[in-house]
Scaffold this motif. Structure first.
Motif, mmCIF file in Angstrom:
data_model
loop_
_atom_site.group_PDB
_atom_site.id
_atom_site.type_symbol
_atom_site.label_atom_id
_atom_site.label_comp_id
_atom_site.label_asym_id
_atom_site.label_seq_id
_atom_site.Cartn_x
_atom_site.Cartn_y
_atom_site.Cartn_z
ATOM 1 N N GLU A 287 -66.943 39.598 31.318
ATOM 2 C CA GLU A 287 -66.277 38.582 32.119
ATOM 3 C C GLU A 287 -66.024 39.037 33.556
ATOM 4 O O GLU A 287 -65.665 38.243 34.410
ATOM 5 N N LEU A 288 -66.236 40.316 33.830
ATOM 6 C CA LEU A 288 -66.029 40.856 35.178
ATOM 7 C C LEU A 288 -67.354 40.981 35.902
ATOM 8 O O LEU A 288 -68.408 41.137 35.286
ATOM 9 N N THR A 289 -67.282 40.962 37.227
ATOM 10 C CA THR A 289 -68.475 41.277 38.002
ATOM 11 C C THR A 289 -68.759 42.769 37.822
ATOM 12 O O THR A 289 -67.880 43.534 37.401
ATOM 13 N N GLU A 290 -69.961 43.185 38.137
ATOM 14 C CA GLU A 290 -70.301 44.605 38.004
ATOM 15 C C GLU A 290 -69.374 45.464 38.862
ATOM 16 O O GLU A 290 -68.884 46.502 38.417
ATOM 17 N N LEU A 291 -69.101 45.011 40.082
ATOM 18 C CA LEU A 291 -68.230 45.762 40.973
ATOM 19 C C LEU A 291 -66.804 45.840 40.424
ATOM 20 O O LEU A 291 -66.167 46.888 40.466
ATOM 21 N N GLN A 292 -66.297 44.723 39.894
ATOM 22 C CA GLN A 292 -64.963 44.746 39.304
ATOM 23 C C GLN A 292 -64.895 45.717 38.127
ATOM 24 O O GLN A 292 -63.936 46.465 37.997
ATOM 25 N N ALA A 293 -65.913 45.701 37.281
ATOM 26 C CA ALA A 293 -65.929 46.604 36.132
ATOM 27 C C ALA A 293 -65.928 48.060 36.591
ATOM 28 O O ALA A 293 -65.198 48.898 36.044
ATOM 29 N N VAL A 294 -66.719 48.362 37.601
ATOM 30 C CA VAL A 294 -66.749 49.725 38.141
ATOM 31 C C VAL A 294 -65.384 50.092 38.723
ATOM 32 O O VAL A 294 -64.859 51.173 38.457
ATOM 33 N N HIS A 295 -64.802 49.198 39.496
ATOM 34 C CA HIS A 295 -63.485 49.467 40.085
ATOM 35 C C HIS A 295 -62.433 49.694 39.015
ATOM 36 O O HIS A 295 -61.653 50.647 39.089
ATOM 37 N N VAL A 296 -62.405 48.837 38.009
ATOM 38 C CA VAL A 296 -61.423 48.960 36.931
ATOM 39 C C VAL A 296 -61.589 50.306 36.230
ATOM 40 O O VAL A 296 -60.610 51.020 35.989
ATOM 41 N N CYS A 297 -62.805 50.663 35.919
ATOM 42 C CA CYS A 297 -63.046 51.929 35.224
ATOM 43 C C CYS A 297 -62.707 53.132 36.100
ATOM 44 O O CYS A 297 -62.163 54.125 35.613
ATOM 45 N N MET A 298 -62.998 53.029 37.388
ATOM 46 C CA MET A 298 -62.631 54.122 38.296
ATOM 47 C C MET A 298 -61.116 54.280 38.360
ATOM 48 O O MET A 298 -60.602 55.398 38.341
ATOM 49 N N LEU A 299 -60.409 53.157 38.422
ATOM 50 C CA LEU A 299 -58.947 53.213 38.464
ATOM 51 C C LEU A 299 -58.389 53.843 37.198
ATOM 52 O O LEU A 299 -57.505 54.701 37.249
ATOM 53 N N VAL A 300 -58.897 53.422 36.064
ATOM 54 C CA VAL A 300 -58.345 53.865 34.785
ATOM 55 C C VAL A 300 -58.764 55.287 34.444
ATOM 56 O O VAL A 300 -57.917 56.135 34.154
ATOM 57 N N PHE A 301 -60.054 55.557 34.461
ATOM 58 C CA PHE A 301 -60.540 56.834 33.936
ATOM 59 C C PHE A 301 -60.496 57.976 34.942
ATOM 60 O O PHE A 301 -60.635 59.135 34.559
ATOM 61 N N ASN A 302 -60.282 57.671 36.195
ATOM 62 C CA ASN A 302 -60.059 58.727 37.184
ATOM 63 C C ASN A 302 -58.605 58.739 37.636
ATOM 64 O O ASN A 302 -58.231 59.498 38.515
ATOM 65 N N ASN A 303 -57.819 57.842 37.032
ATOM 66 C CA ASN A 303 -56.394 57.733 37.336
ATOM 67 C C ASN A 303 -56.152 57.603 38.847
ATOM 68 O O ASN A 303 -55.291 58.276 39.412
ATOM 69 N N LEU A 304 -56.941 56.743 39.469
ATOM 70 C CA LEU A 304 -56.825 56.523 40.906
ATOM 71 C C LEU A 304 -55.803 55.436 41.196
ATOM 72 O O LEU A 304 -55.572 54.547 40.377
ATOM 73 N N SER A 305 -55.247 55.479 42.359
ATOM 74 C CA SER A 305 -54.417 54.387 42.845
ATOM 75 C C SER A 305 -55.339 53.401 43.578
ATOM 76 O O SER A 305 -56.488 53.727 43.898
ATOM 77 N N VAL A 306 -54.817 52.224 43.839
ATOM 78 C CA VAL A 306 -55.579 51.230 44.591
ATOM 79 C C VAL A 306 -55.950 51.790 45.961
ATOM 80 O O VAL A 306 -57.081 51.622 46.431
ATOM 81 N N GLU A 307 -55.021 52.484 46.584
ATOM 82 C CA GLU A 307 -55.275 53.048 47.916
ATOM 83 C C GLU A 307 -56.375 54.111 47.867
ATOM 84 O O GLU A 307 -57.232 54.168 48.755
ATOM 85 N N GLU A 308 -56.356 54.949 46.840
ATOM 86 C CA GLU A 308 -57.402 55.976 46.712
ATOM 87 C C GLU A 308 -58.760 55.343 46.465
ATOM 88 O O GLU A 308 -59.765 55.774 47.040
ATOM 89 N N LEU A 309 -58.791 54.309 45.632
ATOM 90 C CA LEU A 309 -60.053 53.624 45.376
ATOM 91 C C LEU A 309 -60.567 52.958 46.648
ATOM 92 O O LEU A 309 -61.760 53.037 46.956
ATOM 93 N N ALA A 310 -59.672 52.346 47.398
ATOM 94 C CA ALA A 310 -60.068 51.722 48.662
ATOM 95 C C ALA A 310 -60.660 52.760 49.616
ATOM 96 O O ALA A 310 -61.680 52.506 50.263
ATOM 97 N N GLU A 311 -60.042 53.917 49.658
ATOM 98 C CA GLU A 311 -60.554 54.990 50.522
ATOM 99 C C GLU A 311 -61.934 55.445 50.063
ATOM 100 O O GLU A 311 -62.841 55.621 50.883
ATOM 101 N N LEU A 312 -62.109 55.629 48.766
ATOM 102 C CA LEU A 312 -63.413 56.048 48.235
ATOM 103 C C LEU A 312 -64.506 55.020 48.506
ATOM 104 O O LEU A 312 -65.642 55.374 48.785
ATOM 105 N N ARG A 313 -64.150 53.745 48.396
ATOM 106 C CA ARG A 313 -65.127 52.674 48.567
ATOM 107 C C ARG A 313 -65.252 52.237 50.025
ATOM 108 O O ARG A 313 -66.066 51.386 50.362
ATOM 109 N N ASP A 314 -64.414 52.823 50.893
ATOM 110 C CA ASP A 314 -64.420 52.514 52.319
ATOM 111 C C ASP A 314 -64.174 51.023 52.583
ATOM 112 O O ASP A 314 -64.910 50.378 53.329
ATOM 113 N N VAL A 315 -63.140 50.517 51.889
ATOM 114 C CA VAL A 315 -62.711 49.131 52.092
ATOM 115 C C VAL A 315 -61.195 49.130 52.267
ATOM 116 O O VAL A 315 -60.522 50.118 51.994
#
Length: 89
Positions: free
Chosen positions: A18-46
């Motif tokens: 039900e998620l887009t590929e990007l959403q699924a990747v983001h969700v998994c990165m947040l959960v399994f790397n225990n990232l914060s939204v800010e850290e994920l934004a920094e990694l993805r340069d957004v």
């Protein structure tokens, strides 16, 4: 922060049709790397708001009302798929 390769999570998208590929990747990165939204934004340069909007949409699609529940839902779904795979054999 150590580099995280988003491609290592792309195969997990099949657990979240039900998620887009990007959403699924983001969700998994947040959960399994225990990232914060800010850290994920920094990694993805957004901008952090871009990630927040994407996660808000993912929460709605998965039927959860918070990031905490999103994390729990993602872990449970992945574990369920692993268990099904193991016990099929």
């Amino acid at each position: 922060m150590a580099a995280v390769d988003p491609s290592q999570f792309s195969a997990m998208g099949k657990f979240f049709p039900e998620l887009t590929e990007l959403q699924a990747v983001h969700v998994c990165m947040l959960v399994f790397n225990n990232l914060s939204v800010e850290e994920l934004a920094e990694l993805r340069d957004v901008a952090p708001n871009t990630v927040k909007e994407s996660m808000s949409s993912a929460q709605k699609k998965l039927g959860v009302s918070s990031m905490k529940l999103l994390r729990t839902s993602v872990i449970n779904r992945v574990l369920m798929h692993i268990a099904i795979y193991i016990f099929k054999e």
